[in-house]
Motif scaffolding. Structure first.
Motif, PDB file in Angstrom:
ATOM      1  N   ASN A  11       0.824  -1.205   0.000  1.00 58.74           N
ATOM      2  CA  ASN A  11       0.000   0.000   0.000  1.00 58.74           C
ATOM      3  C   ASN A  11       0.863   1.263   0.000  1.00 58.74           C
ATOM      4  OD1 ASN A  11      -2.587  -1.089  -0.146  1.00 58.74           O
ATOM      5  ND2 ASN A  11      -2.698  -1.422   2.055  1.00 58.74           N
ATOM      6  N   PHE A  12       1.957   1.189   0.717  1.00 62.32           N
ATOM      7  CA  PHE A  12       2.864   2.345   0.790  1.00 62.32           C
ATOM      8  C   PHE A  12       3.464   2.654  -0.580  1.00 62.32           C
ATOM      9  CE2 PHE A  12       6.476   4.908   1.957  1.00 62.32           C
ATOM     10  CZ  PHE A  12       6.112   5.553   3.132  1.00 62.32           C
ATOM     11  N   LEU A  13       3.995   1.615  -1.213  1.00 65.25           N
ATOM     12  CA  LEU A  13       4.605   1.809  -2.538  1.00 65.25           C
ATOM     13  C   LEU A  13       3.576   2.315  -3.549  1.00 65.25           C
ATOM     14  CD1 LEU A  13       6.816  -1.415  -2.754  1.00 65.25           C
ATOM     15  CD2 LEU A  13       7.596   0.928  -2.336  1.00 65.25           C
ATOM     16  N   LYS A  14       2.395   1.729  -3.497  1.00 71.44           N
ATOM     17  CA  LYS A  14       1.331   2.130  -4.412  1.00 71.44           C
ATOM     18  C   LYS A  14       0.985   3.598  -4.223  1.00 71.44           C
ATOM     19  CE  LYS A  14      -2.918   0.830  -3.857  1.00 71.44           C
ATOM     20  NZ  LYS A  14      -4.310   0.279  -3.908  1.00 71.44           N
ATOM     21  N   THR A  15       0.900   4.010  -2.963  1.00 70.28           N
ATOM     22  CA  THR A  15       0.559   5.403  -2.665  1.00 70.28           C
ATOM     23  C   THR A  15       1.647   6.356  -3.148  1.00 70.28           C
ATOM     24  OG1 THR A  15      -0.726   4.678  -0.750  1.00 70.28           O
ATOM     25  CG2 THR A  15      -0.077   6.997  -0.827  1.00 70.28           C
ATOM     26  N   VAL A  16       2.907   5.997  -2.917  1.00 75.08           N
ATOM     27  CA  VAL A  16       4.000   6.848  -3.399  1.00 75.08           C
ATOM     28  C   VAL A  16       3.925   6.966  -4.921  1.00 75.08           C
ATOM     29  CG1 VAL A  16       6.506   7.087  -3.626  1.00 75.08           C
ATOM     30  CG2 VAL A  16       5.526   6.317  -1.459  1.00 75.08           C
ATOM     31  N   TYR A  17       3.687   5.843  -5.572  1.00 76.02           N
ATOM     32  CA  TYR A  17       3.589   5.877  -7.041  1.00 76.02           C
ATOM     33  C   TYR A  17       2.473   6.808  -7.499  1.00 76.02           C
ATOM     34  CZ  TYR A  17       3.023   4.546 -11.880  1.00 76.02           C
ATOM     35  OH  TYR A  17       2.933   4.589 -13.249  1.00 76.02           O
ATOM     36  N   LYS A  60      16.332  12.566   4.127  1.00 72.04           N
ATOM     37  CA  LYS A  60      15.553  13.300   5.133  1.00 72.04           C
ATOM     38  C   LYS A  60      14.996  14.611   4.591  1.00 72.04           C
ATOM     39  CE  LYS A  60      18.422  13.042   8.930  1.00 72.04           C
ATOM     40  NZ  LYS A  60      18.669  13.313  10.377  1.00 72.04           N
ATOM     41  N   TYR A  61      13.747  14.831   4.868  1.00 68.33           N
ATOM     42  CA  TYR A  61      13.035  16.060   4.509  1.00 68.33           C
ATOM     43  C   TYR A  61      12.762  16.218   3.015  1.00 68.33           C
ATOM     44  CZ  TYR A  61      14.233  17.186   9.317  1.00 68.33           C
ATOM     45  OH  TYR A  61      14.378  17.144  10.677  1.00 68.33           O
ATOM     46  N   ARG A  62      13.167  15.239   2.212  1.00 69.72           N
ATOM     47  CA  ARG A  62      12.918  15.334   0.784  1.00 69.72           C
ATOM     48  C   ARG A  62      11.758  14.429   0.385  1.00 69.72           C
ATOM     49  NH1 ARG A  62      16.954  17.537  -1.992  1.00 69.72           N
ATOM     50  NH2 ARG A  62      15.129  18.118  -3.228  1.00 69.72           N
ATOM     51  N   GLU A  63      11.322  14.581  -0.836  1.00 67.81           N
ATOM     52  CA  GLU A  63      10.249  13.692  -1.326  1.00 67.81           C
ATOM     53  C   GLU A  63      10.777  12.281  -1.519  1.00 67.81           C
ATOM     54  OE1 GLU A  63       7.635  14.847  -4.397  1.00 67.81           O
ATOM     55  OE2 GLU A  63       7.685  16.972  -3.904  1.00 67.81           O
ATOM     56  N   LEU A  64       9.880  11.304  -1.404  1.00 66.74           N
ATOM     57  CA  LEU A  64      10.251   9.911  -1.612  1.00 66.74           C
ATOM     58  C   LEU A  64      10.236   9.616  -3.110  1.00 66.74           C
ATOM     59  CD1 LEU A  64       8.001   8.316   1.158  1.00 66.74           C
ATOM     60  CD2 LEU A  64      10.351   9.166   1.357  1.00 66.74           C
ATOM     61  N   LYS A  65      11.190   8.790  -3.521  1.00 64.70           N
ATOM     62  CA  LYS A  65      11.270   8.463  -4.942  1.00 64.70           C
ATOM     63  C   LYS A  65      11.445   6.962  -5.082  1.00 64.70           C
ATOM     64  CE  LYS A  65      12.922  10.439  -9.183  1.00 64.70           C
ATOM     65  NZ  LYS A  65      12.408   9.224  -9.786  1.00 64.70           N
ATOM     66  N   LEU A  66      10.549   6.321  -5.773  1.00 66.56           N
ATOM     67  CA  LEU A  66      10.633   4.869  -5.929  1.00 66.56           C
ATOM     68  C   LEU A  66      11.856   4.484  -6.752  1.00 66.56           C
ATOM     69  CD1 LEU A  66       6.913   3.915  -6.730  1.00 66.56           C
ATOM     70  CD2 LEU A  66       8.085   3.796  -4.525  1.00 66.56           C
TER      71      LEU A  66
END
Ligand SMILES: [Mn+2]
Ligand SMILES: [Mn+2]
Ligand SMILES: [Mn+2]
Ligand SMILES: [Mn+2]
Lengths: 237, 237
Positions: A11-17, A60-66
């Motif tokens: 669910n986490f990966l899907k949401t980031v995507y 830290k503090y940046r956006e997540l990138k798959l």
DNA sequence: TTTAAAATTTAAGCTAACTTAAATTATATT
DNA sequence: AATATAATTTAAGTTAGCTTAAATTTTAAA
């Protein structure tokens, strides 16, 4: 070294995507947290863990990138979700607002083997009932690349077909159904009132005055069905 | 007070139910543990927890006994499992040994709402492809109560129909398939060799000599299909 | 540029569902 | 009836996935 993937991770990966591919949204932990109904702390924690598993890049503090591996997994889950939605709608007759809830669970417990049987049974669909594209088994979208845009940005006078309905609740789909706002419906832009964020459209001879709250959830494409028809005729004279 | 039920709990209750209804088996923690692939300690722990939730009665060193609430839950999971197996076999064409694996997961993530749609779609079946009975939504089995017995205990000279195949792996089902040992197959007992634990049977004009290891997994009933036919004729003259 | 507000991260702690190892109890055998 | 064996339980510890509260960093405003 547990290499099994959990529901929380999927669910986490899907949401980031999904957040990463939506305009005007970001993939910072807090945004993901809000989406999943967990705390910021939990999301940050998960980001560190998934980073350690090389499923996403986290600073830290940046956006997540798959990572490409993380993206592949996200697309796998999305594929299962949309295939189930298509199935539940077409075969069991569940309505537009019901299919999402069920698919949200089933997506995590469907083997790749079963997924391909499902896809085969459905004739390898490339979009689900909401018009959302379904990636193939290797994570590639094979949807004719017609330009799409939100109805809120459509041009006065032009004709479009509805390609996606991005709402989620019963009321939304009931309203759309009632007013013939369905995937593939033909829609003509009569008037735009940008100051009031309203758009007047014609659907099936009926005029509707729609607020941006709605028109921003409806994706349209510039008459792809007539283009398709045109192409078919050419190929099959 | 978390009232949500987990996969671990559902599998545990289901296993206790199944063991409790199998001849020659017991429901002590160790047996459940072996069945689920967890340690005795984990099973004991779970037994105490479920006892606290009133899903089963647990007295140290005694067999576990489901409460009526626990049994209802177990039957709910079994219902979902067998409906999915029926579906996967009939609709997606999965083979006998494949359906169990998939159903083992899906059973935990199918809402009651979806379960009833599934049942409706299948025409409310009362047995799954293995011949296992499917309880209805309130946990009741509605299978004609013809007497059944293991093929290993069938009487020489008599005719039976196969009602259940209780094996699990590909080899088992391949063998059965190959030799026309299918649910509803007619089978005649030619000879019994109790000392050697063998039974000679006739299926579709073919003679087979089967060991008790196999015959104890095949449940038969004394010509229920002909009885059924008989009853139908009476009701519908 | 300083400061206030908002978001993010860290710290500490909880629960479910497991594990291994030690202690206890039951059961089977002599 | 005593004892060896087997099963069960208890104890202690782990991990994932959360929580709340405090500390830190970013960002936006003054
Ligand atoms: Mn989900
Ligand atoms: Mn969808
Ligand atoms: Mn299961
Ligand atoms: Mn079965």
């Amino acid at each position: 070294m547990d290499n099994l993937i959990s529901v929380a991770t999927e669910n986490f990966l899907k949401t980031v995507y999904t957040l990463g591919n939506s305009i005007g949204k970001n993939t910072r932990p807090g945004t993901v947290a809000r989406e999943l109904g967990i705390t910021n702390a939990a999301a940050t924690d998960m980001a560190r863990k998934l980073s350690a598993k090389n499923l996403l890049d986290y600073t830290k503090y940046r956006e997540l990138k798959l990572t490409s591996e993380g993206e592949k997994m996200a697309l796998g889950v999305i594929r299962k979700h949309r295939l189930w939605e298509t199935f539940l709608h077409r075969v069991f007759g569940l309505s537009m607002h019901e299919i999402h809830r069920e698919a949200e669970q089933l997506e995590h417990f469907t083997s790749d083997f079963l997924t391909e049987r499902l896809s085969l049974f459905l004739g390898h669909p490339t979009t689900d009932p909401h018009g959302d594209p379904i990636p193939d088994a290797s994570g590639v979208f094979n949807n004719g690349n017609t330009e799409v845009l939100p109805l809120s940005q459509a041009t006065e006078g032009e004709k479009y077909t509805v390609s996606r309905l991005q709402g989620s609740d019963k009321e939304y789909f009931d309203f759309c159904q009632q007013n013939d706002l369905k995937v593939n419906s033909v829609i003509r832009i009569i008037n735009r009132y940008p100051n009031n964020r309203m758009t007047e459209v014609e659907v099936k001879k009926r005029k509707l005055l729609l607020h941006e709250d709605l028109t921003s959830t409806i994706t349209v494409s510039k008459m792809p069905s007539s283009l398709e028809f045109h192409n078919r005729k050419r190929q099959n004279p």
